[in-house]
Design a protein around this motif. Sequence first.
Motif, PDB file in Angstrom:
ATOM      1  N   ARG A 139       0.824  -1.211   0.000  1.00 41.81           N
ATOM      2  CA  ARG A 139       0.000   0.000   0.000  1.00 41.81           C
ATOM      3  C   ARG A 139       0.859   1.263   0.000  1.00 41.81           C
ATOM      4  O   ARG A 139       0.454   2.281  -0.540  1.00 41.81           O
ATOM      5  CB  ARG A 139      -0.926   0.008   1.201  1.00 41.81           C
ATOM      6  CG  ARG A 139      -1.917  -1.146   1.179  1.00 41.81           C
ATOM      7  CD  ARG A 139      -3.315  -0.603   1.051  1.00 41.81           C
ATOM      8  NE  ARG A 139      -4.296  -1.648   1.262  1.00 41.81           N
ATOM      9  CZ  ARG A 139      -4.942  -2.232   0.286  1.00 41.81           C
ATOM     10  NH1 ARG A 139      -4.697  -1.918  -0.953  1.00 41.81           N
ATOM     11  NH2 ARG A 139      -5.839  -3.157   0.542  1.00 41.81           N
ATOM     12  N   GLY A 140       2.045   1.196   0.600  1.00 44.89           N
ATOM     13  CA  GLY A 140       2.898   2.376   0.665  1.00 44.89           C
ATOM     14  C   GLY A 140       3.340   2.835  -0.715  1.00 44.89           C
ATOM     15  O   GLY A 140       3.277   4.019  -1.042  1.00 44.89           O
ATOM     16  N   LEU A 141       3.794   1.903  -1.540  1.00 43.04           N
ATOM     17  CA  LEU A 141       4.218   2.249  -2.890  1.00 43.04           C
ATOM     18  C   LEU A 141       3.030   2.703  -3.723  1.00 43.04           C
ATOM     19  O   LEU A 141       3.153   3.632  -4.531  1.00 43.04           O
ATOM     20  CB  LEU A 141       4.919   1.074  -3.558  1.00 43.04           C
ATOM     21  CG  LEU A 141       5.451   1.324  -4.968  1.00 43.04           C
ATOM     22  CD1 LEU A 141       6.431   2.486  -4.977  1.00 43.04           C
ATOM     23  CD2 LEU A 141       6.088   0.073  -5.518  1.00 43.04           C
ATOM     24  N   SER A 142       1.879   2.101  -3.537  1.00 46.16           N
ATOM     25  CA  SER A 142       0.678   2.513  -4.262  1.00 46.16           C
ATOM     26  C   SER A 142       0.319   3.954  -3.935  1.00 46.16           C
ATOM     27  O   SER A 142      -0.018   4.739  -4.821  1.00 46.16           O
ATOM     28  CB  SER A 142      -0.501   1.606  -3.909  1.00 46.16           C
ATOM     29  OG  SER A 142      -0.227   0.281  -4.257  1.00 46.16           O
ATOM     30  N   THR A 143       0.423   4.316  -2.677  1.00 46.83           N
ATOM     31  CA  THR A 143       0.131   5.676  -2.254  1.00 46.83           C
ATOM     32  C   THR A 143       1.104   6.657  -2.879  1.00 46.83           C
ATOM     33  O   THR A 143       0.705   7.731  -3.345  1.00 46.83           O
ATOM     34  CB  THR A 143       0.190   5.778  -0.722  1.00 46.83           C
ATOM     35  OG1 THR A 143      -0.703   4.823  -0.153  1.00 46.83           O
ATOM     36  CG2 THR A 143      -0.165   7.164  -0.243  1.00 46.83           C
ATOM     37  N   VAL A 144       2.379   6.290  -2.916  1.00 44.13           N
ATOM     38  CA  VAL A 144       3.389   7.163  -3.509  1.00 44.13           C
ATOM     39  C   VAL A 144       3.129   7.329  -4.998  1.00 44.13           C
ATOM     40  O   VAL A 144       3.210   8.442  -5.532  1.00 44.13           O
ATOM     41  CB  VAL A 144       4.802   6.605  -3.254  1.00 44.13           C
ATOM     42  CG1 VAL A 144       5.845   7.351  -4.068  1.00 44.13           C
ATOM     43  CG2 VAL A 144       5.134   6.666  -1.777  1.00 44.13           C
ATOM     44  N   LEU A 145       2.808   6.241  -5.699  1.00 44.10           N
ATOM     45  CA  LEU A 145       2.532   6.325  -7.129  1.00 44.10           C
ATOM     46  C   LEU A 145       1.332   7.215  -7.421  1.00 44.10           C
ATOM     47  O   LEU A 145       1.354   8.020  -8.354  1.00 44.10           O
ATOM     48  CB  LEU A 145       2.300   4.932  -7.710  1.00 44.10           C
ATOM     49  CG  LEU A 145       3.544   4.070  -7.908  1.00 44.10           C
ATOM     50  CD1 LEU A 145       3.138   2.637  -8.240  1.00 44.10           C
ATOM     51  CD2 LEU A 145       4.423   4.642  -8.991  1.00 44.10           C
ATOM     52  N   ILE A 146       0.297   7.077  -6.628  1.00 38.79           N
ATOM     53  CA  ILE A 146      -0.895   7.910  -6.835  1.00 38.79           C
ATOM     54  C   ILE A 146      -0.587   9.370  -6.521  1.00 38.79           C
ATOM     55  O   ILE A 146      -1.008  10.272  -7.260  1.00 38.79           O
ATOM     56  CB  ILE A 146      -2.070   7.375  -6.009  1.00 38.79           C
ATOM     57  CG1 ILE A 146      -2.527   6.036  -6.603  1.00 38.79           C
ATOM     58  CG2 ILE A 146      -3.220   8.371  -5.969  1.00 38.79           C
ATOM     59  CD1 ILE A 146      -3.559   5.307  -5.805  1.00 38.79           C
ATOM     60  N   ALA A 147       0.176   9.625  -5.464  1.00 40.70           N
ATOM     61  CA  ALA A 147       0.532  11.002  -5.121  1.00 40.70           C
ATOM     62  C   ALA A 147       1.390  11.637  -6.228  1.00 40.70           C
ATOM     63  O   ALA A 147       1.160  12.790  -6.619  1.00 40.70           O
ATOM     64  CB  ALA A 147       1.273  11.041  -3.789  1.00 40.70           C
ATOM     65  N   VAL A 148       2.346  10.902  -6.745  1.00 40.37           N
ATOM     66  CA  VAL A 148       3.183  11.421  -7.830  1.00 40.37           C
ATOM     67  C   VAL A 148       2.338  11.644  -9.084  1.00 40.37           C
ATOM     68  O   VAL A 148       2.501  12.648  -9.789  1.00 40.37           O
ATOM     69  CB  VAL A 148       4.368  10.468  -8.116  1.00 40.37           C
ATOM     70  CG1 VAL A 148       5.077  10.830  -9.398  1.00 40.37           C
ATOM     71  CG2 VAL A 148       5.338  10.472  -6.950  1.00 40.37           C
ATOM     72  N   GLY A 149       1.423  10.728  -9.368  1.00 45.06           N
ATOM     73  CA  GLY A 149       0.539  10.889 -10.525  1.00 45.06           C
ATOM     74  C   GLY A 149      -0.318  12.130 -10.429  1.00 45.06           C
ATOM     75  O   GLY A 149      -0.480  12.870 -11.403  1.00 45.06           O
ATOM     76  N   LEU A 150      -0.855  12.400  -9.236  1.00 49.14           N
ATOM     77  CA  LEU A 150      -1.661  13.607  -9.046  1.00 49.14           C
ATOM     78  C   LEU A 150      -0.808  14.875  -9.131  1.00 49.14           C
ATOM     79  O   LEU A 150      -1.244  15.897  -9.676  1.00 49.14           O
ATOM     80  CB  LEU A 150      -2.392  13.546  -7.708  1.00 49.14           C
ATOM     81  CG  LEU A 150      -3.514  12.502  -7.628  1.00 49.14           C
ATOM     82  CD1 LEU A 150      -4.050  12.426  -6.202  1.00 49.14           C
ATOM     83  CD2 LEU A 150      -4.615  12.817  -8.607  1.00 49.14           C
TER      84      LEU A 150
END
Length: 55
Positions: free
Chosen positions: A2-13
């Motif tokens: 979940r940590g990497l998923s959160t980072v990917l979504i934050a970078v995408g936004l």
Amino acid sequence: MRGLSTVLIAVGLFLAGGAYSFSRQQMPKGVIILLALASSMCLLAGVLRIQGIWE
């Protein structure tokens, strides 16, 4: 996972916001398209990791 998923979504936004900002400033279309593609790739990867499809 979940940590990497959160980072990917934050970078995408963040990249999506940059693409929007650059389009408002009438920057070159190539830069805007590059940011939009990078944003969509990060968001898609984050969602796929959350769903457990891509590990």
